[in-house]
Scaffold this motif. Structure first.
Motif, PDB file in Angstrom:
ATOM      1  N   PRO A 260       0.701  -1.330   0.305  1.00  0.00           N
ATOM      2  CA  PRO A 260      -0.121   0.238  -0.537  1.00  0.00           C
ATOM      3  C   PRO A 260       0.760   1.120   0.104  1.00  0.00           C
ATOM      4  O   PRO A 260       0.254   2.271  -0.172  1.00  0.00           O
ATOM      5  CB  PRO A 260      -1.385  -0.606   1.067  1.00  0.00           C
ATOM      6  N   GLY A 261       1.796   1.494  -0.216  1.00  0.00           N
ATOM      7  CA  GLY A 261       3.018   2.459   0.805  1.00  0.00           C
ATOM      8  C   GLY A 261       4.625   2.639   0.295  1.00  0.00           C
ATOM      9  O   GLY A 261       5.202   1.305   0.866  1.00  0.00           O
ATOM     10  N   TRP A 262       5.241   2.809   0.164  1.00  0.00           N
ATOM     11  CA  TRP A 262       6.701   3.003  -0.044  1.00  0.00           C
ATOM     12  C   TRP A 262       7.068   3.820  -0.179  1.00  0.00           C
ATOM     13  O   TRP A 262       6.940   5.122  -0.369  1.00  0.00           O
ATOM     14  CB  TRP A 262       6.836   1.871  -1.255  1.00  0.00           C
ATOM     15  N   ARG A 263       8.328   4.308   0.561  1.00  0.00           N
ATOM     16  CA  ARG A 263       9.470   5.273  -0.047  1.00  0.00           C
ATOM     17  C   ARG A 263      11.016   5.561  -0.891  1.00  0.00           C
ATOM     18  O   ARG A 263      11.455   4.120  -1.047  1.00  0.00           O
ATOM     19  CB  ARG A 263       9.922   5.293   2.325  1.00  0.00           C
ATOM     20  N   ASP A 264      10.478   5.963  -1.568  1.00  0.00           N
ATOM     21  CA  ASP A 264      11.518   6.155  -2.833  1.00  0.00           C
ATOM     22  C   ASP A 264      13.062   6.196  -2.179  1.00  0.00           C
ATOM     23  O   ASP A 264      13.706   6.750  -1.392  1.00  0.00           O
ATOM     24  CB  ASP A 264      11.771   7.905  -3.034  1.00  0.00           C
ATOM     25  N   SER A 265      14.163   4.964  -2.588  1.00  0.00           N
ATOM     26  CA  SER A 265      15.183   5.241  -1.501  1.00  0.00           C
ATOM     27  C   SER A 265      16.265   6.215  -1.891  1.00  0.00           C
ATOM     28  O   SER A 265      17.198   6.416  -1.716  1.00  0.00           O
ATOM     29  CB  SER A 265      16.057   3.656  -2.271  1.00  0.00           C
ATOM     30  N   ASP A 266      15.829   7.022  -3.343  1.00  0.00           N
ATOM     31  CA  ASP A 266      17.155   8.536  -3.160  1.00  0.00           C
ATOM     32  C   ASP A 266      16.955   9.220  -2.732  1.00  0.00           C
ATOM     33  O   ASP A 266      17.600  10.037  -2.391  1.00  0.00           O
ATOM     34  CB  ASP A 266      16.949   8.680  -4.891  1.00  0.00           C
ATOM     35  N   LEU A 274      -2.657   4.343  -3.668  1.00  0.00           N
ATOM     36  CA  LEU A 274      -3.946   5.138  -4.880  1.00  0.00           C
ATOM     37  C   LEU A 274      -3.240   6.151  -5.426  1.00  0.00           C
ATOM     38  O   LEU A 274      -3.618   6.480  -6.234  1.00  0.00           O
ATOM     39  CB  LEU A 274      -4.501   6.242  -3.647  1.00  0.00           C
ATOM     40  N   ASP A 275      -1.667   6.183  -5.736  1.00  0.00           N
ATOM     41  CA  ASP A 275      -1.326   7.225  -6.777  1.00  0.00           C
ATOM     42  C   ASP A 275      -1.558   6.734  -8.291  1.00  0.00           C
ATOM     43  O   ASP A 275      -1.678   7.649  -8.661  1.00  0.00           O
ATOM     44  CB  ASP A 275       0.559   7.868  -6.640  1.00  0.00           C
ATOM     45  N   GLU A 276      -1.582   5.424  -8.310  1.00  0.00           N
ATOM     46  CA  GLU A 276      -1.702   5.078  -9.404  1.00  0.00           C
ATOM     47  C   GLU A 276      -3.518   4.232  -9.361  1.00  0.00           C
ATOM     48  O   GLU A 276      -3.397   3.370 -10.022  1.00  0.00           O
ATOM     49  CB  GLU A 276      -0.780   3.937 -10.715  1.00  0.00           C
ATOM     50  N   TYR A 277      -4.120   4.796  -8.590  1.00  0.00           N
ATOM     51  CA  TYR A 277      -5.322   3.396  -8.640  1.00  0.00           C
ATOM     52  C   TYR A 277      -6.335   3.433  -9.716  1.00  0.00           C
ATOM     53  O   TYR A 277      -6.865   4.478  -9.383  1.00  0.00           O
ATOM     54  CB  TYR A 277      -6.074   3.267  -6.987  1.00  0.00           C
TER      55      TYR A 277
END
Length: 277
Positions: A260-266, A274-277
């Motif tokens: 459901p969610g993640w953090r960009d490593s960069d 939901l950003d692309e749901y």
């Protein structure tokens, strides 16, 4: 001297023969699968005096002696302020294993102890930086640490239970503060119980916790979060003997379509399904 020579030869042989399946094959698996060693690498094998780093040193030595890929090794020991008996035990074990260690001094224990806050976190960061710095000054392009299979899965579970995130140790990573330097973990696929068995078989007794902070306080290592996690995994394995293997494999098999969610490593930017749901 003859007895020591015979003993270190038997110890080396035990890695290749008796523990070939448990230790040697898994060591080679990590080196190959994660592409840890390149031609002409100069690697500082970082030795703390514990069982893991000592085994790592012998595995790396054996690989160097038999590998078709040329690379060189330095066996690097940082003394962050060991009490004399712990330093002496480290030196004696290096002689038993016939490891030509290079020791350099630091005052990291004192700095971490007096800085306040979390001494373990600060000590770990400072030790890593000091090892990178010394290794680079010796012309090395990589440092090798003795983290193993259990460290990997314990870190993953600890991160979930105590830090509210899913992360673990990578088998290799580039240093952000020391340009051109890389960290590798060749024991990534080797289980701790096999390392302990190897130690017992060879009647080897290494440093356990040489930290001055824990030695000078009432801290009980058995109550640490890592030890709690070890016990949890041990308990789960009673009902599912391959639970630890499944945790390890799951870290290589993340289904991002179900996250459901993640953090960009960069850049640290957070994302939602939901950003692309």
């Amino acid at each position: 001297m003859k007895r020591e020579l015979e003993r270190h030869t038997l110890i080396e042989r035990s890695i290749i023969k008796k523990y070939r399946k448990q230790i040697w094959n898994n060591f080679i698996r990590a080196v190959k699968e994660y592409d840890l060693i390149k031609e002409n690498d100069k690697i500082a094998v970082c030795i703390s005096g514990g069982k893991d780093s000592m085994l790592l040193a012998k595995c790396m030595e054996q690989l160097k002696n038999h590998s078709e890929v040329p690379f060189s090794l330095v066996y690097l020991v940082m003394d962050p302020g060991y009490v004399p008996k712990n330093r002496q035990l480290l030196i004696e074990n290096a002689k038993i294993l016939n490891i030509n260690i290079e020791i350099f001094e630091s005052n990291i224990f004192d700095v971490a102890y007096n800085a306040g806050g979390s001494p373990c976190y600060l000590c770990a960061r400072m030790r890593r930086g000091a090892l990178y710095d010394k290794a680079k000054s010796l012309g090395c392009n990589k440092i090798a640490l003795g983290h193993h299979f259990d460290d990997v899965i314990e870190t993953a579970l600890m991160s979930m239970m105590y830090s509210s995130e899913i992360k673990t140790m990578l088998p290799k990573l580039k240093s952000t503060n020391f340009e051109g330097m890389e960290l590798i973990r060749p024991l990534y696929c080797v289980k701790e119980r096999d390392i302990i068995s190897w130690c017992n078989y060879n009647d080897l007794h290494f440093l356990r916790c040489a930290c001055r902070f824990t030695a000078d306080s009432d801290f009980d290592e058995s109550l640490s979060k890592r030890n709690e996690t070890k016990e949890l995994i041990k308990y789960i394995r009673k009902f599912n003997p391959v639970a630890d293997d499944n945790i390890f494999r799951s870290l290589h098999n993340v289904n991002m379509a179900t996250i459901p969610g993640w953090r960009d490593s960069d850049n640290g930017e957070t994302h939602s399904f939901l950003d692309e749901y």
